[in-house]
Design a protein around this motif. Sequence first.
Motif, mmCIF file in Angstrom:
data_model
loop_
_atom_site.group_PDB
_atom_site.id
_atom_site.type_symbol
_atom_site.label_atom_id
_atom_site.label_comp_id
_atom_site.label_asym_id
_atom_site.label_seq_id
_atom_site.Cartn_x
_atom_site.Cartn_y
_atom_site.Cartn_z
ATOM 1 N N ASN A 125 -0.886 2.174 -12.983
ATOM 2 C CA ASN A 125 -1.654 1.279 -12.872
ATOM 3 C C ASN A 125 -1.092 0.138 -11.661
ATOM 4 O OD1 ASN A 125 -3.759 1.917 -14.623
ATOM 5 N ND2 ASN A 125 -3.377 1.018 -15.625
ATOM 6 N N THR A 126 -2.113 0.352 -10.123
ATOM 7 C CA THR A 126 -1.487 -0.599 -9.242
ATOM 8 C C THR A 126 -2.279 -1.263 -8.427
ATOM 9 O OG1 THR A 126 -2.246 0.916 -7.474
ATOM 10 C CG2 THR A 126 0.593 1.036 -8.395
ATOM 11 N N TRP A 157 -2.983 -3.333 -5.405
ATOM 12 C CA TRP A 157 -2.732 -3.805 -3.389
ATOM 13 C C TRP A 157 -2.654 -5.409 -3.195
ATOM 14 C CZ3 TRP A 157 -5.771 -0.633 0.694
ATOM 15 C CH2 TRP A 157 -5.423 0.885 -0.116
ATOM 16 N N MET A 170 0.652 -1.041 -0.002
ATOM 17 C CA MET A 170 -0.404 0.163 0.167
ATOM 18 C C MET A 170 0.568 1.481 0.040
ATOM 19 S SD MET A 170 -3.562 -1.193 2.248
ATOM 20 C CE MET A 170 -1.885 -1.306 3.979
ATOM 21 N N HIS A 225 3.264 2.456 -1.745
ATOM 22 C CA HIS A 225 4.415 2.551 -2.577
ATOM 23 C C HIS A 225 1.942 2.645 -3.912
ATOM 24 C CE1 HIS A 225 7.491 1.047 -1.228
ATOM 25 N NE2 HIS A 225 8.010 1.900 -1.624
ATOM 26 N N ALA A 226 1.445 2.497 -3.558
ATOM 27 C CA ALA A 226 0.089 2.409 -4.408
ATOM 28 C C ALA A 226 0.173 3.749 -5.426
ATOM 29 C CB ALA A 226 -1.145 1.562 -3.985
ATOM 30 N N ASN A 227 -0.185 4.238 -4.403
ATOM 31 C CA ASN A 227 -0.684 5.828 -4.772
ATOM 32 C C ASN A 227 0.571 6.950 -5.762
ATOM 33 O OD1 ASN A 227 -3.264 5.688 -3.291
ATOM 34 N ND2 ASN A 227 -2.922 6.987 -1.546
ATOM 35 N N PRO A 228 1.813 6.793 -5.421
ATOM 36 C CA PRO A 228 2.642 7.770 -5.638
ATOM 37 C C PRO A 228 3.292 6.520 -6.914
ATOM 38 C CG PRO A 228 3.321 6.746 -3.554
ATOM 39 C CD PRO A 228 2.391 6.296 -3.630
ATOM 40 N N GLU A 280 0.624 5.792 -8.748
ATOM 41 C CA GLU A 280 -0.870 5.437 -9.901
ATOM 42 C C GLU A 280 -1.091 7.524 -9.967
ATOM 43 O OE1 GLU A 280 -3.507 4.622 -10.513
ATOM 44 O OE2 GLU A 280 -3.232 2.863 -9.261
ATOM 45 N N ALA A 281 -0.034 8.427 -8.703
ATOM 46 C CA ALA A 281 0.217 9.923 -9.635
ATOM 47 C C ALA A 281 1.159 10.005 -10.936
ATOM 48 C CB ALA A 281 0.881 10.515 -8.256
#
Length: 438
Positions: free
Chosen positions: A391-392, A394, A379, A381-384, A386-387
């Motif tokens: 595509n990621t 979890w 979790m 590294h998912a948002n960075p 995606e930014a």
Amino acid sequence: MTLNINQNFTFECETGNYHTFCPISCVSWLYQKIEDSFFLVIGTKTCGYFLQNAMGVMIFAEPRYAMAELEEGDISAQLNDYNELKRLCIQIKKDRNPSVIFWIGTCTTEIIKMDLEGIAPKLEAEIDIPIVVARANGLDYAFTQGEDTVLAAMSQRCPYKNKNLSSNTNAIHKPLIIFGSLPESISKQLTLELSKYNITISGWLPSAKYTELPVIQEGYYVVGVNPFLSRTATTLMRRRKTKLIGAPFPIGPDGTRAWIEKICSVFNIVPLGLEERENKIWNNLKDYLKLIKGKSVFFMGDNLLEISLARFLIRCGMTVYEIGIPYMDKRYQGAELALLQKTCKEMKIRVPKIVEKPDNYNQLDRIRDLQPDLVITGMAHANPLEARGINTKWSVEFTFASIHGFTNAKDILELVTRPLRRNTNLKSSHNSIFTNTY
């Protein structure tokens, strides 16, 4: 450091720490699986906050787990560990009366050298309730290995003799024990699949109740359902003198078929109709396979399911750039690695690089260069990612989802395709708005 086992396999080991979910999270599924248990996590307030957030228990719920919070007096050895734990366990026995209390050690108990294994037998005899100690600290173990330490400890509590001596008299093969915690519905599915070939399961570890732990004697056969249970496998072989069936894991139609075939081969049984069963499942997955065929995926490593998931996705037509994994026992996962190699050969692609204990900074550089269609990651590294337009998914979702057996292959692909479908829909909506505007 690189190790070449043969011309097809490349293993690398980097110097990264365990960038994984905390292993004490195993409590969240084990306390539900073992119905007459109580889990006492011995740690700091940070551990308590983590459990509270990870499990999302409602305020009126009465879960069968609790925190023994270590405070300044405990850490500085001003308080007596035995007396404090005795007070808590007596309260647990009075309020809940469980059949067993599990003590889950954390990073703090390791750092202050708390002798849980020394305290437990004395306290067990005094309060007359089994106390099983399992260390699930994030210093030594990755996310799912918390369950491994619990099952390894439980395996030494399994009885040597069956009170009902006539229970296995009708068996046509040596007793078989399956180890690994699965939802009741999935364990029933796998039991049914094996029963089609006259294979009877003598017991599951863990059982639904601690008082119903399976009998394990020397010479019994054991087989695992998850790739993160190497310590349990070793304990069963060395301490209980069992015979481990080295099989791939029942994840995906291909893995489930190979798992059943290996068990059948040990008992000299020919599994007729198994190939047709697998082909029928693949046929039912056609719509999903169209979405991911030709797409690429990168595993950063989190839950030790990476080898099995990568093998399944390669069979589905995806390209796997890298398989990051926190820890891998090459002996316990030997059959899974062989199936991965066989799958790559059949799909006419190279075997992906396997990176143990990966350094996330190096991985992010490789992801930036490779630009995969999907990254399966923790979790953090998912948002960075995606930014940055990647595509990621979890990895923790695969741990809590139903992914074992023939019928649950759809659930794996549902998880994998969801971010791909979401972004495709967003692009379609954006294009539609753009067209209508101009």
